[in-house]
Each structure stands twice: as structure tokens, then as C-alpha cells.
Design a protein around this motif. Structure first.
Motif, mmCIF file in Angstrom:
data_model
loop_
_atom_site.group_PDB
_atom_site.id
_atom_site.type_symbol
_atom_site.label_atom_id
_atom_site.label_comp_id
_atom_site.label_asym_id
_atom_site.label_seq_id
_atom_site.Cartn_x
_atom_site.Cartn_y
_atom_site.Cartn_z
ATOM 1 N N ARG A 186 14.403 25.319 -49.231
ATOM 2 C CA ARG A 186 15.458 25.924 -48.405
ATOM 3 C C ARG A 186 15.789 25.037 -47.211
ATOM 4 N N PHE A 187 14.778 24.483 -46.565
ATOM 5 C CA PHE A 187 15.024 23.560 -45.457
ATOM 6 C C PHE A 187 15.791 22.332 -45.939
ATOM 7 N N ASN A 188 15.399 21.797 -47.086
ATOM 8 C CA ASN A 188 16.084 20.608 -47.617
ATOM 9 C C ASN A 188 17.542 20.895 -47.943
ATOM 10 N N LYS A 189 17.817 22.084 -48.468
ATOM 11 C CA LYS A 189 19.208 22.460 -48.760
ATOM 12 C C LYS A 189 20.020 22.520 -47.464
ATOM 13 N N LEU A 190 19.430 23.075 -46.420
ATOM 14 C CA LEU A 190 20.111 23.120 -45.122
ATOM 15 C C LEU A 190 20.427 21.706 -44.640
ATOM 16 N N LEU A 191 19.452 20.806 -44.728
ATOM 17 C CA LEU A 191 19.661 19.433 -44.277
ATOM 18 C C LEU A 191 20.703 18.725 -45.126
ATOM 19 N N ASP A 192 20.682 18.941 -46.452
ATOM 20 C CA ASP A 192 21.663 18.307 -47.340
ATOM 21 C C ASP A 192 23.076 18.837 -47.083
ATOM 22 N N ASP A 193 23.189 20.156 -46.888
ATOM 23 C CA ASP A 193 24.510 20.773 -46.693
ATOM 24 C C ASP A 193 25.172 20.324 -45.397
ATOM 25 N N THR A 194 24.362 19.950 -44.401
ATOM 26 C CA THR A 194 24.925 19.606 -43.082
ATOM 27 C C THR A 194 24.834 18.112 -42.790
ATOM 28 N N ARG A 195 24.440 17.318 -43.781
ATOM 29 C CA ARG A 195 24.204 15.886 -43.529
ATOM 30 C C ARG A 195 25.456 15.149 -43.076
ATOM 31 N N GLU A 196 26.621 15.566 -43.550
ATOM 32 C CA GLU A 196 27.877 14.898 -43.182
ATOM 33 C C GLU A 196 28.594 15.613 -42.040
ATOM 34 N N SER A 197 28.007 16.642 -41.507
ATOM 35 C CA SER A 197 28.657 17.392 -40.431
ATOM 36 C C SER A 197 28.345 16.750 -39.087
ATOM 37 N N ILE B 278 21.323 17.196 -34.776
ATOM 38 C CA ILE B 278 20.674 18.266 -34.039
ATOM 39 C C ILE B 278 19.992 19.263 -34.980
ATOM 40 N N ILE B 279 20.611 19.512 -36.141
ATOM 41 C CA ILE B 279 19.974 20.418 -37.109
ATOM 42 C C ILE B 279 18.673 19.794 -37.610
ATOM 43 N N ASN B 280 18.689 18.484 -37.854
ATOM 44 C CA ASN B 280 17.466 17.783 -38.249
ATOM 45 C C ASN B 280 16.392 17.950 -37.178
ATOM 46 N N GLU B 281 16.810 17.833 -35.897
ATOM 47 C CA GLU B 281 15.868 17.961 -34.777
ATOM 48 C C GLU B 281 15.302 19.373 -34.682
ATOM 49 N N VAL B 282 16.146 20.381 -34.822
ATOM 50 C CA VAL B 282 15.696 21.767 -34.692
ATOM 51 C C VAL B 282 14.811 22.164 -35.868
ATOM 52 N N VAL B 283 15.137 21.692 -37.072
ATOM 53 C CA VAL B 283 14.272 21.965 -38.231
ATOM 54 C C VAL B 283 12.896 21.347 -38.008
ATOM 55 N N LEU B 284 12.864 20.143 -37.436
ATOM 56 C CA LEU B 284 11.586 19.501 -37.133
ATOM 57 C C LEU B 284 10.782 20.345 -36.151
ATOM 58 N N ARG B 285 11.434 20.868 -35.123
ATOM 59 C CA ARG B 285 10.733 21.671 -34.119
ATOM 60 C C ARG B 285 10.298 23.025 -34.662
ATOM 61 N N THR B 286 10.905 23.454 -35.750
ATOM 62 C CA THR B 286 10.524 24.728 -36.355
ATOM 63 C C THR B 286 9.176 24.627 -37.071
ATOM 64 N N GLN B 287 8.783 23.410 -37.432
ATOM 65 C CA GLN B 287 7.548 23.224 -38.200
ATOM 66 C C GLN B 287 6.318 23.388 -37.312
ATOM 67 N N MET B 288 5.232 23.819 -37.934
ATOM 68 C CA MET B 288 3.949 23.902 -37.259
ATOM 69 C C MET B 288 3.337 22.499 -37.189
ATOM 70 N N GLN B 289 2.300 22.354 -36.370
ATOM 71 C CA GLN B 289 1.653 21.048 -36.245
ATOM 72 C C GLN B 289 0.497 20.963 -37.241
ATOM 73 N N ALA B 290 0.439 19.855 -37.975
ATOM 74 C CA ALA B 290 -0.642 19.675 -38.939
ATOM 75 C C ALA B 290 -1.959 19.444 -38.207
ATOM 76 N N HIS B 291 -3.058 19.846 -38.848
ATOM 77 C CA HIS B 291 -4.372 19.638 -38.246
ATOM 78 C C HIS B 291 -5.439 19.613 -39.333
ATOM 79 N N TYR B 292 -6.691 19.409 -38.926
ATOM 80 C CA TYR B 292 -7.811 19.387 -39.861
ATOM 81 C C TYR B 292 -8.520 20.735 -39.831
ATOM 82 N N SER B 293 -8.965 21.170 -40.999
ATOM 83 C CA SER B 293 -9.626 22.473 -41.087
ATOM 84 C C SER B 293 -10.581 22.479 -42.274
#
Length: 777
Positions: free
Chosen positions: A539-550, A555-570
Motif C-alpha cells: 500500500r505504501f509503494n502504491k502511494l509512492l508510485d501514484d504520486t511519483r510524478e506529482s 514530501i510524500i516520500n518524506e512523510v511516508v519515511l517518518r511514518t515508519q518505526m525505527q528498526a532495532h535488535y531484539s
């Protein structure tokens, strides 16, 4: 007295003792005691994790929120951080604490950094401070283990210091007339220290020093300090990395015992190893790489039952053969957690004798390896894999640019050998690319998150910054990345199958709050995302593809990045959302990451590949190790980012007054953060400089909006700015906005004049005697 949580399993264990699957309870809203039992075992958990554990959806999730509020209100639960909950008074076995008090006897007391009011202060056990890097002091942040004494009291035992003490100051000497001060290098700090005239005699303007508060000074003026160490000069080309190392508490150097162990290491032999020297492995790395963890090789699968299939070999340096559990090398590597990379230097996890010597897969030299042979079918699906402990010899050392240029049939960049990759094209490189494109089919079906990154490379020669350039994204980068990912997956699958505990690399699904914030922002751009849609990588990839030429693509790429959690070790498997993988572990970089070394040892033990595998002690502290190396990774990232900011500020210091194009990448109540197109540098446009109109922060629209006119500066807006100030010692950049604000959004609510975040001020103690509160007419 708060008690540390028992590590024993209760009704719902996080994982079976042998690393088996989590025992899931029946789906449905739990009762009070079941919920408390789960939190007692987990130690700490957020609403989303609790809901996921009990399989709650829709109305049940809302009911869970009400239950958590009720349990918190009656004192059964305590808050941990912004979103976490734990049983009231429960301490984790290991936690990050701040030193908050010293009693009359000199004992220090600590409090969990993200603990709630339900947690008391805990005494820090004395006697171990020096061994862990110096005695702690007031304001220090520490990693501790909580232990319950026979008396029933709980004490904290120091594991390690985290970062620089708050009562010490890293700064630069500034002399003015008869006064000498230490000005902090931290942009967030406003505190400076006065140095008395006698102590200041040997100090020079611009000296980089570590100082400590020694007296109170005047009531409202700066405190007096004493100089602990002169580290260098702010004019030193290495000042940026020195500041980052000291301010973030990056461990440097190695103990004498560790250096001696590294110096005694011997070249590998065939004893206990398979001979892989006839396989033409190649290393493909950055042009300036000094250590080489991994090498690759591919060939068609000779099995007639796998027509069109390919075999991919990934050989990794066998660091476990040299860094044995419990050794001085192991202790130093665990404390460092990872290598830290600065533009001008590296602080390695292992001594150079190993990291750049016996463990590095050098061209034409015999090297110990732990390799994995992976078989892929014609659709790109991995059919099988097998780990081998062997002896290899790299056929060639190539840069990404050399390998890519050979495939493309062009000359590599200036300064790189144009003839080296040519003879390798048909026998080695073309088969690698064919296998990679086959693996790409499987990657495409998996649909990992496809966020674009904009990395910069700082080129330093003879202490001077020559250039800051955008890192090219080559197919060669993607080839190595995909082969490393598949090797990492193979390691995790093998250890799970053998039921051996391991350290996972986890990346959780975005939280509901972050997704809702994204949805609200997309609505302001008239981009559709149904509130009921689950956040998936597809779903995220579809959003990025649909708006790639807009015009909103960046900014959508930036906001999608900020929506992600931070990876860690567990030590618990949460999966890897970004890569869309059910299980994932780091295996491919043991020279520079301690997590990979632990996975290597686990494979050696699980597959009976030697006597130097994971020990029982390693297994008993695997959860602690995951926390330690996660902190080390965050610390390294912060230090690398700070050093880069300082180098960039130094590079731009001669261009104050120049105009640059950029884009707004951050919106806060105090101003706009702008990233320059040319260098990728980030700087601040203070809100007070945006004009006479008062701008307020609209967090839903991610914009600063004018109170009177509604004009706005939204996230992602392309702008022109003038550089007003560049401060290399702090890495700070200040810009002046040259671009006009956008017109008011006609669909947005009209801002109300004078609406600001004011707190009403009430007379202390109420109204004066004899004065009544009147009614407004």
C-alpha cells in the motif's frame, strides 16, 4: 520497594526457552487479571502490542484503551514512556536510568528514564563505576541491571555509562578581555563556564576542551569550571569527529589485553574447514572501503530438477574464529556494539590487525569464512540453503563503480582502474547480474518498502572538505543488498529451525497514531487513503508510485519515511515490516556489528561447525545484548549525524550571504527546517524572521500558517533561502527565507486573530483580600 520483573515465564511467555514459537492466548478482550499477567511477563508493552498479542480489533481495541485507563487510574498500571504500560512498581531486568540524587553518605540514586510516577528511586550499587568507564555523577545516563537483595530492597548495578555526563561540558575556549569561558559545542546547550585566570594561562582561543563544573559562580551568572582535558583545537580538521566522539561517549581504542589477543592471531588453515578456494568470489564495496566483510559468486544450478535456477554463494568473514566468547576482544566489541564511521576516520569495533587484516576478505589471500550456498528457482524463490565453514580466496576487489561500469560497457570514474573488471565480466560479473535479476522476481513479489533516500558523500583530502556530492544509486548496490538480505534470512531460518535463541533485526508495523497522521496529511493534498486500510508495504509503494510524478512526490516520500518505526535488535521476533519478511537477522557484517558476530556463533553451535560457538552465558544474556547493541547503534547514528552537520557547516562557512535552493523538510512551532538541494545540508529558518505576521504551527497540515492571512509554509515546499550564519563548532546553519508564503488554503478553517498558545496567569494565592471577581459586560 519496586521489584525487578522476574525473567521466568508466566502464563503467556514471550518465547519458549528453546526459541520456539510464542504461545498465543485465545482471541478476545482479556479480563483484568489476564492483562496484568501478560504485562507482568512482558515487563512493558504498548497498546498496539497488547492488542496484537490478544488478537483485538475494532471495538475490542477501543475497550482495551478504556481498560488501560481504568487500571492506570486505580494504580494497577504505570506509564512507561509515551505509549508503554507496565505493572505498577515493576522494574525491567535491565534498563536505562538517570542519576537523580546523591545522599549524605555519597550514595547515588537512579530513576528509569521512561518510568512513571509509580517507580521510586533506586540506589546504585557502589564499587563498579571505574571498571565501566569512570565513576558516575549527577545527571549521568546509565545502563543498569536491577537486582533484588535478600533484604527485599532493589539496587541497580552498573553495566555501562551511556554518553557524556551532564555535569561535564565539551566546549571551546573563548577569551574576551580578562575573561576566559568555555562555550558549549552542543547547539541545545546555553550553559557556559568561567575559568579562573590562573587555570586559563595555558589555554588558547579556540582550544577544544572537556570541562567540569567546580563552583556556583554568581547567582544569575555562569558557573565556574575546571579544565579536565584539552582535546585539540576547533581549527583541527578532525575537530568535528572528535566532538562527536566525546559528546556521545563513543568508546575509543582497545584494552591492552584485546590488542595483545589481536596481535597473536594467526592466518587460517584448512583444519576443520571446507576448501572453497576454487570458487571465484569477488568483493564489491565502496571505493574507499578498508575492510571487506562479504564476497559473492553465482552460477547456474547444475540440478536438472531446477531448470532455469541459480546458485548464489555469499561468503562472510569468519570473525568468530578470532573473537572468542569471554575474551578481551569480545568484551571490547560488545561495549562498542558497532564500528562508527565519520567522513575523516573510523572508530572500529575490532583492532585494525583484524578488521583490516586477518578478518578482511583481501584479494588473493586465504581467509576464514562462514559461507552460505543458496539455491533459487526460475521464479526467484529461494528453494534451499546450506551453511559452510570454509577457507576462501577472493579473486578480485572491485568498487561498485568498477563493477557497474563493466556491466554497462563504459569507463569507470576517474582514478579507478579501468582494466581490472574487464577480464571478470564474462566469468564472474555477468553470472552475478543474471542471478540478481532472477532474485529480483522474488523481491518484486515480496514488495519491500521502496522509499527513496538521498545520501550524501563528504570528500575530505588533506584535512579539507573538497566536495559534498549525492551518492549515486547503482544496480551494483542493489545486487549486493539483495544477496545480503537473502543470506540474513537464511541465517534466521536456520536458527529458528534449530530452536536456538538469536538476535533478530526487527522493524515493527507503523503505529495507528502515525498512520492516522499520514492519512490526515494526505487529505490536505487531496490524495486518497482510506482510514480503514491496513498499513502494508504494498500500500505504501502504491502511494509512492501514484504520486511519483506529482509536485508533492518529495514530501510524500518524506512523510511516508517518518511514518515508519525505527528498526532495532531484539531477542523476540517481530518481523521486518520494511523488507516485508517474517524473520530477519543480521549475519553479513561481523567485522563492524556485534549482532552479526552473535548470529555467527549461534550458527556454529547449531550446525556443529566448531567449539567456538554461542555459549550458555551468551544465551543467558541475549536479551541484555540486544538492548546494549541497539543503544550503541543509536549512539553511533547520532554521532555520525552530528559530525556530518559540523563538516557541512565548515564547508559552507565561507558562503555566508549566498543564496541556495532547497525544500522544507521540517515544520515546528519555532521555525522551518530547510534541506539544501546542492549539499543536502539542513538548517533553520526561525519563525521570528518570517515577517511581521505571527505564524502558528498547524500539525495536521504540517505547515506554519499566518494568523491574519492564512498564508502558509507547508512541508515539502521548494524554497530559496539565504545563508545568514554557519557555525562549524556546533554544526548550526541559520537561513533567511526568500520565498513568499503560499496563499491561504480555501478549504482550511480560517485562522482566528490572536489565537496563540497562551497560559492564563492567575494571581498567586488568588485575588487580593477585599477584591471581587467581576463579570465582563
Amino acid at each position: 520497594m519496586a521489584k525487578p520483573r522476574s525473567p521466568k515465564s508466566s502464563k503467556f511467555p514471550a518465547a519458549s526457552p528453546k526459541g520456539g514459537k510464542v504461545a498465543k492466548p485465545p482471541a478476545g478482550l482479556p479480563d483484568r487479571e489476564t492483562l496484568l499477567a501478560f504485562l507482568r511477563d512482558a515487563g512493558e508493552s504498548g497498546k498496539a502490542d497488547i492488542a496484537r498479542h490478544f488478537g483485538l480489533k475494532g471495538a475490542d481495541r477501543r475497550a482495551l484503551r478504556e481498560m488501560l485507563r481504568a487500571l492506570e487510574a486505580d494504580g494497577s498500571l504505570g506509564k512507561r514512556g509515551r505509549r508503554g504500560f507496565a505493572e505498577a512498581g515493576a522494574l525491567p531486568p535491565v534498563g536505562v536510568v538517570d542519576v537523580v540524587e546523591r545522599d549524605a553518605d555519597g550514595d547515588l540514586y537512579v530513576r528509569l528514564t521512561k518510568g512513571g510516577e509509580d517507580l521510586p528511586q533506586v540506589r546504585l550499587a557502589p564499587g563498579k563505576g571505574e571498571a565501566a568507564g569512570g565513576a558516575p555523577g549527577m545527571g549521568d545516563r546509565l545502563l543498569v541491571r536491577f537486582e533484588q537483595l535478600e533484604s527485599g530492597e532493589t539496587e541497580a548495578r552498573l553495566i555501562k555509562r551511556l554518553g557524556q555526563s551532564a555535569h561535564k561540558l565539551l566546549g571551546v575556549i573563548r577569551k574576551h578581555r580578562r575573561e576566559t569561558r568555555v562555550e558549549p559545542v552542543d547547539r541545545k546547550s546555553k550553559e557556559s563556564l568561567l575559568i579562573d585566570n590562573q587555570a586559563a594561562e595555558g589555554l588558547k582561543e579556540g582550544d577544544l576542551v572537556l570541562a567540569q563544573v567546580s563552583g556556583a559562580g554568581a547567582r544569575y551568572g555562569p558557573k565556574f569550571g575546571k579544565i579536565l582535558e584539552v582535546l585539540g583545537s576547533e581549527d583541527d580538521p578532525r575537530a568535528a569527529s572528535l566532538i562527536a566522539i566525546h559528546s556521545h561517549g563513543i568508546p575509543t581504542g582497545f584494552s591492552e589485553e584485546a590488542e595483545a589477543e589481536a596481535g597473536a592471531a594467526q592466518p587460517p588453515t584448512l583444519e576443520g574447514r571446507d576448501d572453497l578456494r576454487d570458487l571465484p568470489f569477488v568483493t564489491i564495496d565502496p571505493v574507499d572501503a578498508r575492510d571487506h566483510d562479504d564476497a559473492v559468486y553465482a552460477h547456474p544450478d547444475p540440478d536438472a530438477g531446477n531448470a532455469g535456477g541459480w546458485v548464489v554463494w555469499v561468503a562472510i568473514a569468519d570473525v568468530a574464529a578470532y573473537v572468542r566468547p569471554g575474551s578481551a576482544l569480545d568484551r571490547d566489541a560488545r561495549e562498542k556494539g558497532n564500528s562508527v564511521y565519520f567522513p575523516d576516520r573510523v572508530e572500529p569495533m575490532l583492532p585494525e590487525t583484524l578488521s583490516n587484516g586477518l578478518c578482511s576478505l583481501r584479494e588473493g589471500e586465504n581467509r576464514a569464512t562462514l559461507a552460505v550456498r543458496m539455491v533459487f528457482d526460475a521464479t526467484g524463490r529461494k528453494k534451499s540453503h546450506k551453511f559452510v565453514r570454509g577457507l576462501m580466496r577472493s579473486a578480485a576487489k572491485l568498487s561498485y563503480e568498477q563493477a557497474q561500469a563493466a556491466i554497462d560497457g563504459v569507463a569507470p570514474p576517474d582514478g579507478q582502474d579501468a582494466d581490472k573488471a574487464g577480464p571478470l565480466l564474462d566469468p564472474i560479473l555477468k553470472p552475478l547480474w543474471t542471478a540478481f535479476r532472477l532474485m529480483g522476481k522474488g523481491r518484486e513479489a515480496r514488495s519491500p518498502l521502496a522509499i527513496e533516500s538521498d545520501e550524501r558523500r563528504i570528500v575530505i583530502r588533506e584535512g579539507e572538505i573538497q566536495s559534498i556530492t549525492r551518492r549515486a544509486s547503482l544496480e551494483a548496490h542493489k545486487l549486493i543488498e539483495e544477496m545480503m538480505i537473502q543470506a540474513n534470512v537464511s541465517a534466521a531460518e536456520t536458527l529458528e529451525a534449530k530452536r536456538l535463541p538469536l538476535i533478530y533485526r526487527v522493524h515493527d508495523t507503523p503505529s495507528q497514531e502515525k498512520v492516522m497522521s499520514l492519512v490526515e496529511f494526505l487529505q490536505t493534498l487531496e490524495v486518497k487513503w482510506s482510514k480503514g486500510e491496513a498499513p502494508t508495504t504494498a500500500r505504501f509503494n502504491k502511494l509512492l508510485d501514484d504520486t511519483r510524478e506529482s509536485p508533492h512526490a518529495a514530501i510524500i516520500n518524506e512523510v511516508v519515511l517518518r511514518t515508519q518505526m525505527q528498526a532495532h535488535y531484539s531477542s523476540d521476533n517481530l518481523g521486518h515490516f520494511g523488507l516485508n519478511l517474517a524473520r530477519y537477522a543480521h549475519f553479513t557484517s561481523p567485522i563492524r556489528r556485534y549482532a552479526d558476530l552473535i548470529v555467527h556463533r549461534a550458527l556454529i553451535r547449531a550446525l556443529n561447525l566448531g567449539t567456538d560457538g554461542l555459549t550458555d552465558q551468551d544465551i543467558s544474556q541475549i536479551k541484555d545484548t540486544a538492548e546494549v547493541i541497539t543503544h550503541a547503534e543509536r549512539r553511533a547514528m547520532a554521532a555520525e549525524r552530528d559530525a556530518t552537520d559540523r563538516y557541512v557547516a565548515a564547508f559552507l562557512a565561507d558562503r555566508v550571504g549566498a543564496t541556495f535552493s532547497g525544500r522544507i523538510t521540517g515544520v515546528t512551532r519555532f521555525g522551518l527546517f530547510v534541506k539544501l538541494d546542492e549539499t543536502g545540508a539542513d538548517g533553520l529558518v526561525p519563525v521570528s524572521t518570517l515577517g511581521e505576521e505571527y505564524f502558528v504551527h498547524d500539525d495536521r497540515m504540517h505547515a506554519l500558517v499566518g494568523e491574519r492571512t492564512g498564508k502558509r509554509f507547508p512541508l515539502g515546499l521548494a524554497v530559496e533561502v539565504k545563508l545568514r550564519e554557519a557555525t562549524p563548532v556546533t554544526g548550526g546553519l541559520l537561513f533567511e527565507m526568500l520565498t513568499d508564503a503560499l496563499p491561504a488554503d480555501p478549504k482550511a478553517p480560517r485562522p482566528r486573530l490572536g489565537v496563540r498558545a497562551r497560559t492564563p496567569v492567575k494571581p498567586r494565592g488568588g485575588l487580593p483580600k477585599g477584591v471581587r471577581r467581576g463579570k465582563r459586560k
